[in-house]
Design an enzyme around this catalytic site. Structure first.
Site, PDB file in Angstrom:
ATOM      1  N   SER A   1       0.834  -1.189   0.000  1.00 14.24           N
ATOM      2  CA  SER A   1       0.000   0.000   0.000  1.00 14.24           C
ATOM      3  C   SER A   1       0.872   1.244   0.000  1.00 14.24           C
ATOM      4  O   SER A   1       2.062   1.203  -0.333  1.00 14.24           O
ATOM      5  CB  SER A   1      -0.939  -0.038   1.212  1.00 14.24           C
ATOM      6  OG  SER A   1      -1.883   1.005   1.166  1.00 14.24           O
ATOM      7  N   SER A   2       0.287   2.365   0.380  1.00  9.28           N
ATOM      8  CA  SER A   2       0.991   3.644   0.348  1.00  9.28           C
ATOM      9  C   SER A   2       0.202   4.655   1.161  1.00  9.28           C
ATOM     10  O   SER A   2      -1.017   4.505   1.349  1.00  9.28           O
ATOM     11  CB  SER A   2       1.109   4.128  -1.108  1.00  9.28           C
ATOM     12  OG  SER A   2       1.481   5.488  -1.167  1.00  9.28           O
TER      13      SER A   2
ATOM     14  N   TYR B   1      -2.639   6.872  -9.235  1.00 11.62           N
ATOM     15  CA  TYR B   1      -1.976   6.096  -8.187  1.00 11.62           C
ATOM     16  C   TYR B   1      -2.765   6.141  -6.875  1.00 11.62           C
ATOM     17  O   TYR B   1      -3.017   5.100  -6.256  1.00 11.62           O
ATOM     18  CB  TYR B   1      -0.567   6.645  -7.976  1.00 11.62           C
ATOM     19  CG  TYR B   1       0.277   5.852  -7.001  1.00 11.62           C
ATOM     20  CD1 TYR B   1       0.706   4.571  -7.309  1.00 11.62           C
ATOM     21  CD2 TYR B   1       0.660   6.400  -5.776  1.00 11.62           C
ATOM     22  CE1 TYR B   1       1.492   3.840  -6.427  1.00 11.62           C
ATOM     23  CE2 TYR B   1       1.450   5.683  -4.887  1.00 11.62           C
ATOM     24  CZ  TYR B   1       1.861   4.401  -5.221  1.00 11.62           C
ATOM     25  OH  TYR B   1       2.630   3.689  -4.344  1.00 11.62           O
TER      26      TYR B   1
ATOM     27  N   LYS C   1      -4.511   2.921  -5.002  1.00 16.52           N
ATOM     28  CA  LYS C   1      -4.093   2.472  -3.679  1.00 16.52           C
ATOM     29  C   LYS C   1      -5.245   2.544  -2.679  1.00 16.52           C
ATOM     30  O   LYS C   1      -5.323   1.720  -1.749  1.00 16.52           O
ATOM     31  CB  LYS C   1      -2.898   3.285  -3.194  1.00 16.52           C
ATOM     32  CG  LYS C   1      -1.611   2.985  -3.957  1.00 16.52           C
ATOM     33  CD  LYS C   1      -1.225   1.510  -3.866  1.00 16.52           C
ATOM     34  CE  LYS C   1       0.097   1.218  -4.565  1.00 16.52           C
ATOM     35  NZ  LYS C   1       0.464  -0.219  -4.480  1.00 16.52           N
TER      36      LYS C   1
END
Length: 255
Positions: free
Chosen positions: A141-142, A155, A159
């Site tokens: 993940s982020s 993006y 995510k």
């Protein structure tokens, strides 16, 4: 070091960077690893390093954009491994980067395909094995999953969707002791970070390379997640930078 002897793992996007290091650390802990890349032979150098260190791994083709072939690729890897206990969905793309009005919708779709639909297809194909073996899923993940960033609409959206997929896996897998984690590895010195610096599109682009983490740090944390030591965190975001997570690891290591 966590003990993963006898475990069987599949790692996507493992040709280089975080994925390669995760594959190597899993093997070092005793797991057998299907090291997956877009093309056959992409991950052979990683496999060779694992073999040189006494581990067991093999190169395996798995292209996240080919949804219709992912199921066969996962089953083939599981057959060769003799089962499947762990899936690490590391494959991902940061592109396209740019203002929303300038993005190509087809490129936006491709990001969702790789980062979300492909990850789902891998877990979907591996579900029977995960149910049988009380398996674990680690989705890379982020912070972008919950914090929008200029120039990263594709993006961030992907995510965020992957985070909800992780939560869904955890809820639906609970009856079979399947655990799932949304693992945030922090800012790591990879080719992706190089592309971000070159794009010069938001504040992450300004982070000096010397301030980035080496890939082995998140790789070791991935082994910790795979070991069962963090099963109480299933369905949650596990951020390498979280002081509470660091304290939990420290306390476990010094018991």
């Amino acid at each position: 070091m966590a003990e993963l002897r006898g475990r069987r793992a599949l790692v996507t996007g493992a040709r280089r960077g975080i994925g390669a290091r995760i594959a190597e650390e899993l093997a070092k802990a005793g797991a057998s690893v299907a090291v997956c890349g877009r093309n056959a032979g992409d991950c052979q150098a990683v496999v060779d390093r694992i073999a040189s260190a006494g581990g067991h791994a093999f190169d395996h083709r798995l292209d996240m954009t080919e949804l219709e072939k992912i199921g066969r690729a996962v089953h083939s890897a599981a057959e060769r491994l003799g089962g499947l206990d762990l899936i690490v969905n590391n494959a991902g793309t940061i592109d396209p980067m740019g203002a929303i009005g300038a993005l190509d919708p087809l490129q936006f779709h491709r990001t969702m395909l790789i980062n979300v639909s492909g990850a789902f297809a891998v877990v979907n194909a591996g579900w029977t094995y995960l149910r049988k073996n009380r398996g674990r899923v680690i989705n890379l993940s982020s912070g972008a999953a919950s914090a929008p960033m200029e120039g990263w609409a594709a993006y961030c959206s992907s995510k965020a969707a992957l985070l909800m997929l992780t939560r869904s896996i955890a809820i639906e897998g609970m009856a079979d002791d399947i655990r799932a984690f949304a693992f945030v590895p922090g800012l790591v010195d990879t080719d992706m970070q190089g592309a971000i610096r070159e794009a010069n599109i938001n504040r992450v682009s300004k982070v000096p390379r010397e301030d980035l983490l080496p890939a082995e740090k998140p790789a070791r944390m991935a082994v910790w997640l795979a070991s069962g030591a963090a099963d109480g965190l299933s369905g949650q975001t596990v951020d390498i930078r979280d002081p509470q997570i660091q304290a939990l690891i420290h306390n476990q290591e010094h018991k």
